[in-house]
Write a protein that holds these residues in place. Structure first.
Motif, PDB file in Angstrom:
ATOM      1  N   LEU A 137      14.841  -1.419   3.495  1.00 40.42           N
ATOM      2  CA  LEU A 137      16.069  -2.170   3.703  1.00 40.42           C
ATOM      3  C   LEU A 137      17.005  -2.100   2.509  1.00 40.42           C
ATOM      4  CD1 LEU A 137      14.720  -5.404   5.436  1.00 40.42           C
ATOM      5  CD2 LEU A 137      16.026  -3.559   6.482  1.00 40.42           C
ATOM      6  N   ASP A 138      16.425  -2.128   1.320  1.00 38.90           N
ATOM      7  CA  ASP A 138      17.212  -2.119   0.099  1.00 38.90           C
ATOM      8  C   ASP A 138      17.137  -0.723  -0.516  1.00 38.90           C
ATOM      9  OD1 ASP A 138      18.741  -2.928  -1.986  1.00 38.90           O
ATOM     10  OD2 ASP A 138      17.230  -4.205  -2.925  1.00 38.90           O
ATOM     11  N   GLY A 139      18.049  -0.418  -1.386  1.00 46.16           N
ATOM     12  CA  GLY A 139      18.030   0.890  -2.026  1.00 46.16           C
ATOM     13  C   GLY A 139      19.370   1.188  -2.670  1.00 46.16           C
ATOM     14  N   ARG A 140      19.497   2.405  -3.170  1.00 44.45           N
ATOM     15  CA  ARG A 140      20.780   2.740  -3.778  1.00 44.45           C
ATOM     16  C   ARG A 140      21.822   2.927  -2.675  1.00 44.45           C
ATOM     17  NH1 ARG A 140      18.574   8.147  -3.820  1.00 44.45           N
ATOM     18  NH2 ARG A 140      20.191   9.662  -3.197  1.00 44.45           N
ATOM     19  N   PRO A 141      23.086   2.660  -2.974  1.00 47.51           N
ATOM     20  CA  PRO A 141      24.131   2.758  -1.950  1.00 47.51           C
ATOM     21  C   PRO A 141      24.208   4.167  -1.374  1.00 47.51           C
ATOM     22  CG  PRO A 141      24.953   1.621  -3.895  1.00 47.51           C
ATOM     23  CD  PRO A 141      23.613   2.199  -4.259  1.00 47.51           C
ATOM     24  N   PRO A 142      24.195   4.321  -0.062  1.00 46.92           N
ATOM     25  CA  PRO A 142      24.260   5.655   0.544  1.00 46.92           C
ATOM     26  C   PRO A 142      25.645   6.273   0.383  1.00 46.92           C
ATOM     27  CG  PRO A 142      24.367   3.971   2.233  1.00 46.92           C
ATOM     28  CD  PRO A 142      24.080   3.263   0.934  1.00 46.92           C
ATOM     29  N   ASP A 143      25.678   7.581   0.393  1.00 49.66           N
ATOM     30  CA  ASP A 143      26.926   8.341   0.358  1.00 49.66           C
ATOM     31  C   ASP A 143      27.753   8.082  -0.894  1.00 49.66           C
ATOM     32  OD1 ASP A 143      26.260   9.289   2.915  1.00 49.66           O
ATOM     33  OD2 ASP A 143      27.153   7.513   3.826  1.00 49.66           O
ATOM     34  N   GLN A 144      27.127   7.513  -1.928  1.00 49.40           N
ATOM     35  CA  GLN A 144      27.822   7.283  -3.191  1.00 49.40           C
ATOM     36  C   GLN A 144      26.905   7.740  -4.320  1.00 49.40           C
ATOM     37  OE1 GLN A 144      30.013   3.436  -3.481  1.00 49.40           O
ATOM     38  NE2 GLN A 144      29.129   2.992  -1.485  1.00 49.40           N
ATOM     39  N   PRO A 145      26.776   9.042  -4.535  1.00 55.14           N
ATOM     40  CA  PRO A 145      25.766   9.594  -5.448  1.00 55.14           C
ATOM     41  C   PRO A 145      25.905   9.132  -6.889  1.00 55.14           C
ATOM     42  CG  PRO A 145      27.387  11.260  -4.815  1.00 55.14           C
ATOM     43  CD  PRO A 145      27.619  10.089  -3.921  1.00 55.14           C
ATOM     44  N   ASN A 146      27.094   8.740  -7.296  1.00 56.41           N
ATOM     45  CA  ASN A 146      27.286   8.352  -8.692  1.00 56.41           C
ATOM     46  C   ASN A 146      27.152   6.848  -8.919  1.00 56.41           C
ATOM     47  OD1 ASN A 146      27.852  11.021  -9.482  1.00 56.41           O
ATOM     48  ND2 ASN A 146      29.964  10.819  -8.753  1.00 56.41           N
ATOM     49  N   VAL A 148      15.021   6.035  -6.743  1.00 57.91           N
ATOM     50  CA  VAL A 148      15.268   5.013  -5.723  1.00 57.91           C
ATOM     51  C   VAL A 148      15.911   5.664  -4.507  1.00 57.91           C
ATOM     52  CG1 VAL A 148      16.497   2.888  -5.155  1.00 57.91           C
ATOM     53  CG2 VAL A 148      15.537   3.198  -7.440  1.00 57.91           C
ATOM     54  N   PRO A 149      15.285   5.578  -3.338  1.00 58.10           N
ATOM     55  CA  PRO A 149      15.873   6.187  -2.133  1.00 58.10           C
ATOM     56  C   PRO A 149      17.095   5.398  -1.664  1.00 58.10           C
ATOM     57  CG  PRO A 149      13.508   5.781  -1.890  1.00 58.10           C
ATOM     58  CD  PRO A 149      13.963   5.016  -3.086  1.00 58.10           C
ATOM     59  N   GLU A 150      17.833   6.004  -0.762  1.00 63.25           N
ATOM     60  CA  GLU A 150      18.936   5.294  -0.140  1.00 63.25           C
ATOM     61  C   GLU A 150      18.401   4.244   0.828  1.00 63.25           C
ATOM     62  OE1 GLU A 150      22.396   8.731  -0.110  1.00 63.25           O
ATOM     63  OE2 GLU A 150      21.220   8.376   1.697  1.00 63.25           O
ATOM     64  N   ALA A 151      19.180   3.189   1.016  1.00 63.63           N
ATOM     65  CA  ALA A 151      18.792   2.150   1.967  1.00 63.63           C
ATOM     66  C   ALA A 151      18.852   2.703   3.395  1.00 63.63           C
ATOM     67  CB  ALA A 151      19.732   0.954   1.834  1.00 63.63           C
ATOM     68  N   GLY A 152      18.011   2.120   4.260  1.00 68.31           N
ATOM     69  CA  GLY A 152      18.051   2.485   5.672  1.00 68.31           C
ATOM     70  C   GLY A 152      17.080   3.563   6.083  1.00 68.31           C
ATOM     71  N   ILE A 153      16.168   3.962   5.188  1.00 70.08           N
ATOM     72  CA  ILE A 153      15.201   4.999   5.538  1.00 70.08           C
ATOM     73  C   ILE A 153      14.061   4.397   6.357  1.00 70.08           C
ATOM     74  CG2 ILE A 153      13.442   6.562   4.610  1.00 70.08           C
ATOM     75  CD1 ILE A 153      15.317   7.225   2.358  1.00 70.08           C
ATOM     76  N   ASN A 183       0.809  -1.218   0.000  1.00 69.96           N
ATOM     77  CA  ASN A 183       0.000   0.000   0.000  1.00 69.96           C
ATOM     78  C   ASN A 183       0.844   1.270   0.000  1.00 69.96           C
ATOM     79  OD1 ASN A 183      -2.414  -1.438   0.112  1.00 69.96           O
ATOM     80  ND2 ASN A 183      -2.278  -1.652   2.335  1.00 69.96           N
ATOM     81  N   TYR A 184       2.145   1.113   0.191  1.00 67.25           N
ATOM     82  CA  TYR A 184       3.018   2.279   0.252  1.00 67.25           C
ATOM     83  C   TYR A 184       4.172   2.123  -0.733  1.00 67.25           C
ATOM     84  CZ  TYR A 184       0.680   3.186   4.715  1.00 67.25           C
ATOM     85  OH  TYR A 184      -0.256   3.411   5.679  1.00 67.25           O
ATOM     86  N   HIS A 185       4.594   3.249  -1.280  1.00 65.37           N
ATOM     87  CA  HIS A 185       5.799   3.294  -2.106  1.00 65.37           C
ATOM     88  C   HIS A 185       6.621   4.479  -1.640  1.00 65.37           C
ATOM     89  CE1 HIS A 185       4.475   0.225  -4.963  1.00 65.37           C
ATOM     90  NE2 HIS A 185       3.280   0.774  -4.907  1.00 65.37           N
ATOM     91  N   LEU A 186       7.911   4.302  -1.645  1.00 64.71           N
ATOM     92  CA  LEU A 186       8.803   5.343  -1.196  1.00 64.71           C
ATOM     93  C   LEU A 186       9.688   5.767  -2.363  1.00 64.71           C
ATOM     94  CD1 LEU A 186       9.452   6.800   1.478  1.00 64.71           C
ATOM     95  CD2 LEU A 186      11.280   5.141   1.848  1.00 64.71           C
ATOM     96  N   LEU A 187       9.620   7.024  -2.736  1.00 62.91           N
ATOM     97  CA  LEU A 187      10.368   7.534  -3.885  1.00 62.91           C
ATOM     98  C   LEU A 187      11.231   8.713  -3.465  1.00 62.91           C
ATOM     99  CD1 LEU A 187       7.469   7.566  -6.523  1.00 62.91           C
ATOM    100  CD2 LEU A 187       9.150   5.752  -6.152  1.00 62.91           C
ATOM    101  N   ASP A 188      12.374   8.837  -4.109  1.00 66.81           N
ATOM    102  CA  ASP A 188      13.262   9.972  -3.882  1.00 66.81           C
ATOM    103  C   ASP A 188      13.265  10.825  -5.142  1.00 66.81           C
ATOM    104  OD1 ASP A 188      15.250  11.781  -3.385  1.00 66.81           O
ATOM    105  OD2 ASP A 188      16.760  10.312  -2.790  1.00 66.81           O
ATOM    106  N   THR A 189      12.492  11.903  -5.134  1.00 66.04           N
ATOM    107  CA  THR A 189      12.344  12.730  -6.329  1.00 66.04           C
ATOM    108  C   THR A 189      13.592  13.569  -6.626  1.00 66.04           C
ATOM    109  OG1 THR A 189      11.307  14.466  -5.004  1.00 66.04           O
ATOM    110  CG2 THR A 189       9.851  12.868  -6.067  1.00 66.04           C
ATOM    111  N   SER A 190      14.546  13.567  -5.698  1.00 66.17           N
ATOM    112  CA  SER A 190      15.771  14.332  -5.922  1.00 66.17           C
ATOM    113  C   SER A 190      16.819  13.535  -6.684  1.00 66.17           C
ATOM    114  CB  SER A 190      16.365  14.779  -4.575  1.00 66.17           C
ATOM    115  OG  SER A 190      16.824  13.663  -3.833  1.00 66.17           O
ATOM    116  N   HIS A 191      16.526  12.247  -6.940  1.00 65.45           N
ATOM    117  CA  HIS A 191      17.495  11.395  -7.633  1.00 65.45           C
ATOM    118  C   HIS A 191      16.893  10.935  -8.956  1.00 65.45           C
ATOM    119  CE1 HIS A 191      20.274   7.962  -8.319  1.00 65.45           C
ATOM    120  NE2 HIS A 191      21.113   8.686  -7.637  1.00 65.45           N
TER     121      HIS A 191
END
Length: 430
Positions: A333-342, A315-320, A303-311
């Motif tokens: 739990l899963d997501g793009r690697p944090p602190d590695q924007p590229n 795909v949001p960073e993991a751990g949110i 019922n929920y989706h989490l999106l990061d509109t700034s990327h």
């Protein structure tokens, strides 16, 4: 939630520890940590080498010999078993079956039992459920974990080094090794149980249990055997089995670490009205303990989706974490690697959101719930199934694997495995 906004935060991936005596021997990447420091228990495993038996059919003779060479001396970027785990792998038996039939493979399994291997590696051309169940039942019944590898997984050369690394990791874990632990964010002496289920061939849910605990700030694996092949639908049998497990785990924890200060149970689904809570209360009454407990359940929330509109990938960073109520939160739990924007996430699509809820009948203070959500996140980083394993808390993943294996080998074969007790401190189910 405040007004029209939800309160959220992002957790940093926990540090993995590779030496119980040194906080410096830590890394956030499991593979790199092993290469730098070796496994967590390398000084106390109690073995000079990993005695391994290898079985393959005559049709896979060449690949079987290659596999032996690769695990021993390495292949490409995989440096060999010893390079990661600081202990050599020694093949005490190598058997070539005439065919891949169950009868021929069984004959070779019975022969290698005489060599008392720590683990048996079985190479097959493809997944064969009957062969798999037969091999697992015989070997687990004799207290020997096994690693079944299909030839098709070793066909793509660029993937072979990663596959060999995952095979080596599972072998080390199955013989009772601890590759790494997760540094807990809480100093509490807490006993944690995982409960999950899997369908058997008759479409009945079989329940699996695992037990973990906190030791000196690290999460440790305790044991994994279900008291009996319990079916979810059998209310009394399931409730009694969980009660017995809690009593046994509490007693064992107290013997090793002293009395736990709290009990947490991770469930794969919403707790029943007369199941888990009744089992916990009955167990604690039997023990004579009034420690607080929490029953935490999860499910993949559609019922929920989490999106990061700034990327650009959304795909949001993991751990949110998004806090919904004082007892409910959404965890990414899963997501793009944090602190590695590229750096982009390898998998396509947006990962699913995990809903974590603490049952209202729990006796643990509700202000502990944020810590329990963080604990779920931390448990997702101690998965020894593979370096690129699915991001899911091991309390639920391991208990599911236990249940699935019980379902696959059949309840009729399980009693011999459970009664032997020799596998209880090994991750034989990986």
């Amino acid at each position: 939630m405040q007004g029209n906004y939800f309160i959220g935060e992002r957790l940093q991936a926990p540090k993995l520890r590779f030496n119980p005596s040194s906080l410096q021997a830590s890394h956030r990447n499991a593979h790199r940590g092993l290469r730098l420091y070796g496994p967590y228990d390398s000084q106390r495993l109690g073995k000079d080498s990993v005695h391994t038996a290898l079985i393959y059919p005559k049709s896979l003779l060449s690949l079987g010999q290659n596999l032996k060479e690769w695990l021993t001396n390495g292949y490409d970027s995989f440096g060999g078993f010893q390079s990661l785990f600081r202990i050599p792998i020694q093949f005490v038996a190598e058997r070539c079956a005439n065919t891949e039939s169950e009868a021929d493979i069984k004959r070779e399994i019975l022969i290698v039992l005489g060599e008392s291997p720590d683990v048996v590696v079985l190479l097959t051309s493809q997944r064969n459920q009957g062969l798999y169940a037969m091999a697992k039942a015989i070997l687990l019944g004799n207290g020997i974990p096994s690693q079944v590898i299909t030839a098709e997984k070793l066909q793509t050369s660029e993937q072979v080094p990663w596959i060999l690394g995952n095979i080596a990791l599972q072998i080390y874990s199955k013989i009772g090794g601890t590759p790494w632990t997760v540094m807990s964010s809480s100093p509490k002496k807490e006993l944690v149980l995982g409960v999950s289920r899997a369908l058997d061939r008759q479409r009945n849910f079989v329940v699996g249990f695992v037990t973990l605990f906190t030791q000196d700030g690290d999460y440790q694996f305790l044991y994994s055997l279900s008291p009996r092949p319990t079916k979810w639908s059998q209310l009394d049998a399931y409730r009694n089995a969980l009660t017995e497990l809690i009593i046994e785990a509490y007693t064992e924890y107290s013997r090793l670490q002293g009395t736990p200060t709290s009990l947490v149970i991770h469930l794969c689904k919403r707790p029943g009205k007369y199941r888990e809570i009744a089992a916990v209360e009955r167990a604690l009454q039997n023990i004579g303990s009034n420690i607080p407990y929490a029953v935490v359940h999860r499910h993949d929330e559609d019922n929920y989706h989490l999106l990061d509109t700034s990327h650009p990938t959304y795909v949001p960073e993991a751990g949110i974490i998004v806090h919904m109520t004082e007892r409910s939160a959404l965890l990414f739990l899963d997501g793009r690697p944090p602190d590695q924007p590229n750096r982009l996430r390898k998998k396509r699509g947006v990962p699913r959101v995990l809903e974590v809820t603490m049952d209202h009948r729990s006796t643990m203070a509700v202000n502990e719930f944020p810590r329990l959500v963080r604990q779920v996140f931390e448990f997702a980083h101690v998965n020894w199934r593979g370096f690129n394993a699915q991001v899911i808390p091991v309390t639920l993943n391991y208990s599911y694997l236990v249940a699935r294996l019980v379902a696959e080998i059949g309840a009729q074969n399980w009693n011999a495995v459970a009664s032997s007790g020799v596998l209880r401190d090994k991750a034989w189910f990986l």
